[in-house]
Design an enzyme around this catalytic site. Structure first.
Site, mmCIF file in Angstrom:
data_model
loop_
_atom_site.group_PDB
_atom_site.id
_atom_site.type_symbol
_atom_site.label_atom_id
_atom_site.label_comp_id
_atom_site.label_asym_id
_atom_site.label_seq_id
_atom_site.Cartn_x
_atom_site.Cartn_y
_atom_site.Cartn_z
ATOM 1 C CB SER A 130 -3.726 -5.857 1.686
ATOM 2 O OG SER A 130 -2.453 -5.547 2.149
ATOM 3 C CG HIS A 131 -3.795 -1.893 4.014
ATOM 4 N ND1 HIS A 131 -3.434 -2.256 2.741
ATOM 5 C CD2 HIS A 131 -4.421 -0.712 3.896
ATOM 6 C CE1 HIS A 131 -3.818 -1.322 1.894
ATOM 7 N NE2 HIS A 131 -4.423 -0.365 2.570
ATOM 8 C CG ASP B 273 -0.174 -6.006 5.528
ATOM 9 O OD1 ASP B 273 0.684 -6.907 5.529
ATOM 10 O OD2 ASP B 273 -0.753 -5.627 4.493
ATOM 11 C CG ASP C 178 -1.492 -9.016 2.323
ATOM 12 O OD1 ASP C 178 -1.267 -8.063 3.090
ATOM 13 O OD2 ASP C 178 -1.273 -8.959 1.102
ATOM 14 C CG ASP D 278 1.714 -7.223 1.500
ATOM 15 O OD1 ASP D 278 1.165 -6.803 2.531
ATOM 16 O OD2 ASP D 278 1.244 -7.069 0.352
ATOM 17 N NE ARG D 279 0.227 -2.159 3.341
ATOM 18 C CZ ARG D 279 -0.322 -0.974 3.122
ATOM 19 N NH1 ARG D 279 -0.292 -0.063 4.064
ATOM 20 N NH2 ARG D 279 -0.922 -0.708 1.984
ATOM 21 C CE LYS E 142 2.948 -3.990 0.549
ATOM 22 N NZ LYS E 142 2.089 -3.566 -0.565
HETATM 23 C C1 VG1 Z 1 -1.598 1.373 -1.000
HETATM 24 C C2 VG1 Z 1 -0.169 1.851 -0.822
HETATM 25 C C3 VG1 Z 1 0.739 1.202 -1.851
HETATM 26 C C4 VG1 Z 1 0.624 -0.319 -1.725
HETATM 27 C C5 VG1 Z 1 -0.826 -0.736 -1.860
HETATM 28 C C6 VG1 Z 1 -1.022 -2.218 -1.638
HETATM 29 O O1 VG1 Z 1 -2.078 1.763 -2.278
HETATM 30 O O2 VG1 Z 1 -0.097 3.257 -0.928
HETATM 31 O O3 VG1 Z 1 2.062 1.638 -1.648
HETATM 32 O O4 VG1 Z 1 1.393 -0.944 -2.723
HETATM 33 O O5 VG1 Z 1 -1.626 -0.050 -0.901
HETATM 34 O O6 VG1 Z 1 -0.522 -2.601 -0.380
HETATM 35 P P1 VG1 Z 1 -3.025 3.041 -2.498
HETATM 36 O O7 VG1 Z 1 -3.330 3.040 -3.963
HETATM 37 O O8 VG1 Z 1 -4.212 2.869 -1.621
HETATM 38 O O9 VG1 Z 1 -2.209 4.221 -2.069
HETATM 39 V V1 VG1 Z 1 -1.136 -3.984 0.365
HETATM 40 O O10 VG1 Z 1 -0.223 -4.286 1.668
HETATM 41 O O11 VG1 Z 1 -2.625 -3.399 0.726
HETATM 42 O O12 VG1 Z 1 -1.302 -5.069 -0.817
HETATM 43 CO CO CO Z 2 -0.675 -6.096 2.496
#
Ligand code: VG1
Ligand code: CO
Length: 547
Positions: free
Chosen positions: A113-114, A277, A279, A281-282, A380
């Protein structure tokens, strides 16, 4: 026989976090590391055998290798059909949609992801279930257990697949269908939004800048925004997905996408500025002269959803219910009250929305971490949020600033900020959490500046649909409706521990709606410093990232 069993040794660290298993690339490159985890999924989720499986990823370093392995293992584990995005590319929301379109029993999404990518960056896997939703905690728990005792895995050892050629290929008894990565996703978006109206808005001179951050959304944004909606060429920047995301942090926020904030504040600002981001989804939303916080974006979209074609037909402007994750500001709660619809508060992580979405109790939901989406999919969806904003701009003829001002005048404004303390020693992070947890009962009723603590507890959640319970989901200090301070440990980092401190302040008086966010939250930050003692207990001088 080309299907062979390979002996292996278990790893003990394959416990999925907030959204899948994330580790440094070097960890994934250990012998059989990926294969073990995949086999644990095939062993636990027995419905995959004889069914369809969707496979794709965000294009980061190691994506294509991992996808070839996953396909060979799917063929070795009796999967009937594998649907793969061309070149191994699928954004997370597009993959979730493909699972639904192909009535698949699940999906493997290769992404961290990010988190940054490249040989020194991160890699990861999200496993999604039938219906497109993220695997629930009970299931990821079983997969983790299986990974701890695994002794062999199965794979088809008879050649690889051409990931770039759309159409059907055969691997043993398994049919492999390579599909265009964008087609189905673009079709879905067309069914939700008024493309003609948005096209006309661009014709009238409306302007957007969408930053794909060299990650997966480039091809999606190019197709939908430029080819289908007629946005001027150059409206999508950093549109070519790169294995290392161009060396950047594919996390669209005020730090890693500061250039977008600068653009919004400049004389050249387009009407809408957005980013997604790694992948896809953000989403990050800015208008000319202002940043819309994700909690505000969720609330504002909720307030305008009845104007969007995919949502307007139904009770209450098509809204069944709204939801936010616990740390997300309560702006959407105010809209839910005005619309007289249910509003749910769930733990952090999209998987907690999925049961409510499946049960038809939610239309729109979101998280403070730049995530928003609706019942159209089970993830998302970054571009969805951008298209929703475009549709609202085109329908109302208002600017982002006008929409925000009107919203705050009617519903009040929730000032919001998140402070991240990254890569802390695990022991130091635990000390902060443990000492606050201990102090919580004694805090109730105490007054700090103008605010009195009405509630101080550790959040736990009982799923209204299946009754499953999630405990230890963050510490919250609530000052009635006026303010909140939240502390929780991140579950997506790959180095040390990350603590997140969330600050929220609500104001309704007309003369208190246009403060700079940092000014509005400064007194609350001081209170948090005294109560949570983050700097004192970690030896840090301040947060690593403020978003
Ligand atoms: C973070 C965010 C959470 C989100 C998750 C996955 O998790 O706070 O809201 O759902 O990333 O997002 P954490 O446990 O690090 O706070 V993604 O776009 O990385 O799949
Ligand atoms: Co993501």
């Amino acid at each position: 026989m080309p299907v062979c069993e390979q002996l292996t040794q278990p790893y003990t660290d394959q416990k999925p976090g907030t959204a899948g298993l994330r580790k440094k690339v070097a960890v994934f490159l250990q012998p059989h590391y990926l294969e073990n985890f995949l086999q644990a999924i095939f062993d636990v989720e027995t419905s995959l055998k004889g069914s369809t499986l969707v496979i794709g990823g965000d294009g980061r370093y190691h994506n294509r290798v991992a996808i070839q392995t996953a396909i060979a293992m799917a063929a070795g584990n009796g999967i009937s059909k594998v649907v793969v995005g061309q070149g191994g590319i699928l954004s997370t929301p597009a993959a979730s949609n493909l699972i639904r379109v192909h009535d698949a029993a699940g999906g493997l999404l290769f992404t961290a992801s990010h988190n940054p990518a490249g040989p020194d960056g991160d890699f990861g896997i999200k496993f999604n279930i039938a219906g497109g939703g993220q695997a629930p905690e009970a299931l990821t728990g079983k997969i983790y257990e299986a990974s701890r005792t695994i002794s062999r895995y199965r794979l088809f050892d008879g050649g690889s697949v051409d990931l770039d050629r759309c159409g059907n290929q055969q691997l043993g008894d398994t049919l492999i269908e390579i599909v265009d990565s964008v087609d189905d996703y673009a079709q879905l978006q067309q069914s939700l939004f008024d493309f003609d109206l948005i096209r006309a808005w661009f014709k009238r001179g409306g302007r957007i800048c969408f930053d794909a951050m060299h990650a997966v959304t480039g091809p999606y944004a190019q197709r939908i925004l430029i080819e289908q909606l007629g946005a001027p060429a150059g409206s999508v920047i950093n549109a070519t997905p790169l294995e290392d995301f161009g060396g950047g942090h594919p996390d669209p926020n005020l730090i890693y996408a500061k250039h977008l904030l600068d653009l919004a504040m400049s004389a050249e600002s387009p009407d809408l500025i957005a980013a997604s981001d790694g992948d896809g989804d953000r989403n990050m939303i800015l208008g000319r002269g202002l940043f819309i916080s994700p909690g505000d974006s969720l609330a504002m979209l909720a307030a305008h959803l009845d104007k969007l074609p995919g949502y307007k037909n139904g009770p209450k402007g098509g809204i069944r219910g709204l939801a936010r994750s616990m740390p997300t500001c309560r702006a959407v709660d105010v809209v839910a009250k005005a619309l007289e619809v249910e509003c749910f508060e769930t733990p952090t992580g999209w998987k907690f929305f999925c049961n409510l979405l499946d049960a038809g109790r939610l239309t729109l939901c979101g998280e403070e971490s730049f995530g928003t989406s609706s019942s159209h999919t089970r993830e998302k969806d970054g571009l969805w949020a951008v298209l929703a904003w475009l549709n609202v701009l085109a329908t109302t003829g208002n600017s982002v600033q006008q929409l925000a001002d009107a919203h705050w005048a009617r519903h009040g404004r929730h000032y919001y900020v998140r402070h991240d303390y990254d890569e802390l020693p695990v022991a130091a992070a635990n000390t902060v959490v443990d000492s606050l947890r201990k102090a919580l009962p004694s805090l109730i009723g105490s007054t700090h500046d103008d605010w009195t603590i009405s509630q101080a507890d550790e959040f736990s959640y009982t799923d209204p649909v299946d009754g499953s319970i999630a405990t230890g989901q963050g510490l919250r200090i609530v000052f009635g409706d006026a303010a909140r301070i939240i502390l929780r440990l991140s579950g997506t980092g790959t180095e040390g521990a990350t603590l997140r401190l969330y600050l929220e302040r609500y104001e309704t008086a007309a003369d208190k709606l246009a403060w700079p966010t940092s000014d509005a939250l400064a007194p609350l930050a001081q209170i948090a410093d005294r109560i949570v003692r983050l700097n004192e207990l970690t030896g840090r001088k301040g947060p690593s990232v403020i978003t």
